[in-house]
Write a protein that holds these residues in place. Structure first.
Motif, PDB file in Angstrom:
ATOM      1  N   ALA A 168      -8.479   0.542   8.348  1.00  0.00           N
ATOM      2  CA  ALA A 168      -7.160   0.430   8.957  1.00  0.00           C
ATOM      3  C   ALA A 168      -6.148   1.321   8.256  1.00  0.00           C
ATOM      4  O   ALA A 168      -5.379   2.049   8.896  1.00  0.00           O
ATOM      5  N   LEU A 169      -6.139   1.287   6.927  1.00  0.00           N
ATOM      6  CA  LEU A 169      -5.157   2.067   6.178  1.00  0.00           C
ATOM      7  C   LEU A 169      -5.457   3.562   6.223  1.00  0.00           C
ATOM      8  O   LEU A 169      -4.552   4.381   6.051  1.00  0.00           O
ATOM      9  N   SER A 170      -6.719   3.930   6.442  1.00  0.00           N
ATOM     10  CA  SER A 170      -7.061   5.354   6.524  1.00  0.00           C
ATOM     11  C   SER A 170      -6.789   5.953   7.897  1.00  0.00           C
ATOM     12  O   SER A 170      -6.721   7.169   8.038  1.00  0.00           O
ATOM     13  N   VAL A 226      11.576   2.569  -3.254  1.00  0.00           N
ATOM     14  CA  VAL A 226      11.035   3.683  -4.024  1.00  0.00           C
ATOM     15  C   VAL A 226       9.619   3.317  -4.439  1.00  0.00           C
ATOM     16  O   VAL A 226       9.415   2.358  -5.191  1.00  0.00           O
ATOM     17  N   ALA A 227       8.646   4.058  -3.936  1.00  0.00           N
ATOM     18  CA  ALA A 227       7.239   3.795  -4.217  1.00  0.00           C
ATOM     19  C   ALA A 227       6.687   4.868  -5.137  1.00  0.00           C
ATOM     20  O   ALA A 227       7.009   6.054  -5.000  1.00  0.00           O
ATOM     21  N   ASP A 228       5.852   4.449  -6.084  1.00  0.00           N
ATOM     22  CA  ASP A 228       5.159   5.393  -6.950  1.00  0.00           C
ATOM     23  C   ASP A 228       3.727   4.923  -7.149  1.00  0.00           C
ATOM     24  O   ASP A 228       3.347   3.833  -6.703  1.00  0.00           O
ATOM     25  N   ARG A 229       2.917   5.740  -7.804  1.00  0.00           N
ATOM     26  CA  ARG A 229       1.491   5.452  -7.964  1.00  0.00           C
ATOM     27  C   ARG A 229       1.153   4.916  -9.353  1.00  0.00           C
ATOM     28  O   ARG A 229       0.023   5.018  -9.796  1.00  0.00           O
ATOM     29  N   HIS A 280       0.870  -1.164   0.000  1.00  0.00           N
ATOM     30  CA  HIS A 280       0.000   0.000   0.000  1.00  0.00           C
ATOM     31  C   HIS A 280       0.912   1.221   0.000  1.00  0.00           C
ATOM     32  O   HIS A 280       1.530   1.565   1.009  1.00  0.00           O
ATOM     33  N   VAL A 281       1.022   1.844  -1.161  1.00  0.00           N
ATOM     34  CA  VAL A 281       2.041   2.870  -1.380  1.00  0.00           C
ATOM     35  C   VAL A 281       1.825   4.081  -0.489  1.00  0.00           C
ATOM     36  O   VAL A 281       2.773   4.661   0.054  1.00  0.00           O
ATOM     37  N   GLU A 282       0.596   4.494  -0.295  1.00  0.00           N
ATOM     38  CA  GLU A 282       0.330   5.744   0.416  1.00  0.00           C
ATOM     39  C   GLU A 282       0.799   5.704   1.861  1.00  0.00           C
ATOM     40  O   GLU A 282       1.226   6.713   2.411  1.00  0.00           O
ATOM     41  N   THR A 283       0.729   4.551   2.505  1.00  0.00           N
ATOM     42  CA  THR A 283       1.125   4.447   3.914  1.00  0.00           C
ATOM     43  C   THR A 283       2.439   3.711   4.115  1.00  0.00           C
ATOM     44  O   THR A 283       3.003   3.748   5.217  1.00  0.00           O
ATOM     45  N   GLY A 284       2.927   3.007   3.092  1.00  0.00           N
ATOM     46  CA  GLY A 284       4.123   2.192   3.254  1.00  0.00           C
ATOM     47  C   GLY A 284       3.850   0.836   3.855  1.00  0.00           C
ATOM     48  O   GLY A 284       4.786   0.104   4.195  1.00  0.00           O
ATOM     49  N   ALA A 285       2.574   0.466   3.992  1.00  0.00           N
ATOM     50  CA  ALA A 285       2.216  -0.807   4.609  1.00  0.00           C
ATOM     51  C   ALA A 285       2.326  -1.945   3.609  1.00  0.00           C
ATOM     52  O   ALA A 285       2.144  -1.754   2.401  1.00  0.00           O
ATOM     53  N   LEU A 286       2.613  -3.134   4.130  1.00  0.00           N
ATOM     54  CA  LEU A 286       2.522  -4.357   3.350  1.00  0.00           C
ATOM     55  C   LEU A 286       1.270  -5.098   3.799  1.00  0.00           C
ATOM     56  O   LEU A 286       0.999  -5.203   4.997  1.00  0.00           O
ATOM     57  N   VAL A 287       0.502  -5.604   2.844  1.00  0.00           N
ATOM     58  CA  VAL A 287      -0.816  -6.171   3.126  1.00  0.00           C
ATOM     59  C   VAL A 287      -0.805  -7.669   2.822  1.00  0.00           C
ATOM     60  O   VAL A 287      -0.380  -8.093   1.741  1.00  0.00           O
ATOM     61  N   PRO A 330       3.946  -5.190  -5.947  1.00  0.00           N
ATOM     62  CA  PRO A 330       2.795  -4.508  -6.558  1.00  0.00           C
ATOM     63  C   PRO A 330       1.707  -4.250  -5.532  1.00  0.00           C
ATOM     64  O   PRO A 330       1.634  -4.905  -4.489  1.00  0.00           O
ATOM     65  N   GLY A 331       0.862  -3.272  -5.818  1.00  0.00           N
ATOM     66  CA  GLY A 331      -0.233  -2.938  -4.933  1.00  0.00           C
ATOM     67  C   GLY A 331      -1.391  -2.331  -5.694  1.00  0.00           C
ATOM     68  O   GLY A 331      -1.290  -2.049  -6.900  1.00  0.00           O
ATOM     69  N   SER A 332      -2.488  -2.110  -4.987  1.00  0.00           N
ATOM     70  CA  SER A 332      -3.673  -1.544  -5.622  1.00  0.00           C
ATOM     71  C   SER A 332      -3.503  -0.080  -5.981  1.00  0.00           C
ATOM     72  O   SER A 332      -4.195   0.431  -6.860  1.00  0.00           O
ATOM     73  N   ASP A 333      -2.594   0.621  -5.297  1.00  0.00           N
ATOM     74  CA  ASP A 333      -2.399   2.053  -5.552  1.00  0.00           C
ATOM     75  C   ASP A 333      -1.019   2.355  -6.108  1.00  0.00           C
ATOM     76  O   ASP A 333      -0.545   3.475  -6.007  1.00  0.00           O
ATOM     77  N   GLY A 334      -0.360   1.380  -6.692  1.00  0.00           N
ATOM     78  CA  GLY A 334       0.958   1.605  -7.258  1.00  0.00           C
ATOM     79  C   GLY A 334       1.867   0.420  -7.005  1.00  0.00           C
ATOM     80  O   GLY A 334       1.429  -0.731  -7.012  1.00  0.00           O
ATOM     81  N   LYS A 335       3.139   0.695  -6.774  1.00  0.00           N
ATOM     82  CA  LYS A 335       4.117  -0.373  -6.534  1.00  0.00           C
ATOM     83  C   LYS A 335       5.278   0.183  -5.712  1.00  0.00           C
ATOM     84  O   LYS A 335       5.470   1.400  -5.598  1.00  0.00           O
TER      85      LYS A 335
END
Length: 268
Positions: free
Chosen positions: A104-106, A188-191, A4-11, A234-239
């Motif tokens: 949780a992520l919000s 390095v995370a991007d959207r 989850h790119v926005e928070t830096g979490a791994l899901v 990979p993630g739902s909001d980027g990678k």
């Protein structure tokens, strides 16, 4: 496992029919997440039937506690009635319970600082100046963490990953550095959903000693050459594209043996 790119979490998402034996798969997933030292690990259990949820998570609670010791906050997303009593008995405040993953992520703060882990984070705009800012952060952290032996390689890896995100993603970039147990991990995370493709066996061109570090163009092949390992989450909001470098083991102070210590005579 996803990012989850926005928070830096791994899901970690759990689904289907689970048993106690399969819960050890969750333990291994938590262990892999802990190796990345993210600020959060979210375990989404909302797709599991409530009557099978508790026996599934019991073997994983030990690993959850271990993750908390490393400074990682674990977000468990599950029906409150099934786990509230059990989670409250854990001797840590780093396990939080939420009814849904989105909530949780919000509710968490993106990329928080941790006193237990050497971590640095900076959000960069998708501009050419981001490469210079990334090298500056890496250089500053290597000096602070006494990693001068790998400072040049770390700056090169960070600049290549950030430049690749600026060129191909064109979104906000989150650069995170983490040093733990003789490993420096650069993330390095991007959207952008696109995943860079490069075989780990692909050879990289030798660096030109006449070109400064600011000159890029060597791409992920140079990252493969300079880093011990790298990968993409990979993630739902980027990678998140990450690379790991070995750091030298700190030298230990060795005291001379008693036999080699010269005796000092005192006047009578």
């Amino acid at each position: 496992m996803a990012a989850h790119v926005e928070t830096g979490a791994l899901v970690i998402t759990m689904a289907g029919r689970w048993s106690v034996a399969q819960a050890y798969t969750l333990q291994r997933a938590l262990s892999r997440c802990a190796a990345h030292h993210p600020p959060y690990v979210a375990v989404d259990c909302t797709r599991i039937a409530p009557d099978r949820l508790l026996p599934t998570l019991l073997p994983a609670l030990v690993m959850i506690r271990e993750s908390c010791r490393r400074g990682i906050t674990v977000l468990v997303c599950a029906p409150a009635s099934a786990l509230t009593v059990l989670l409250r008995r854990l001797p840590t405040r780093r396990v939080r319970l939420y009814p849904r993953l989105t909530e949780a992520l919000s509710r968490v703060r993106p990329y928080p600082d941790s006193a237990r882990v050497r971590r640095a984070h900076r959000r960069l705009a998708p501009k050419p100046q981001a490469v210079s800012a990334a090298r500056g952060l890496v250089r500053e952290c290597c000096e602070r963490w006494r990693l001068s032996d790998i400072a040049d390689d770390a700056q090169l890896v960070a600049s290549e990953l950030v430049a690749n995100a600026v060129e191909h993603a064109g979104t906000d970039i989150d650069l995170t550095l983490c040093h733990h147990r003789q490993r420096l991990r650069i993330s390095v995370a991007d959207r952008h959903p696109g995943v860079p493709a490069l075989s780990r066996r692909q050879s990289a061109p030798a660096p030109d000693p006449d070109q400064p570090l600011a000159i890029r163009g060597r791409g992920l092949a140079m990252v493969t050459r300079s880093a011990a390992s790298w990968g993409v989450l990979p993630g739902s909001d980027g990678k998140i594209v990450w690379a790991s470098l070995h750091t030298p083991q700190p030298s230990r102070l060795r005291l001379p043996s008693v036999a080699t210590i010269p005796r000092v005579g005192y006047p009578a």
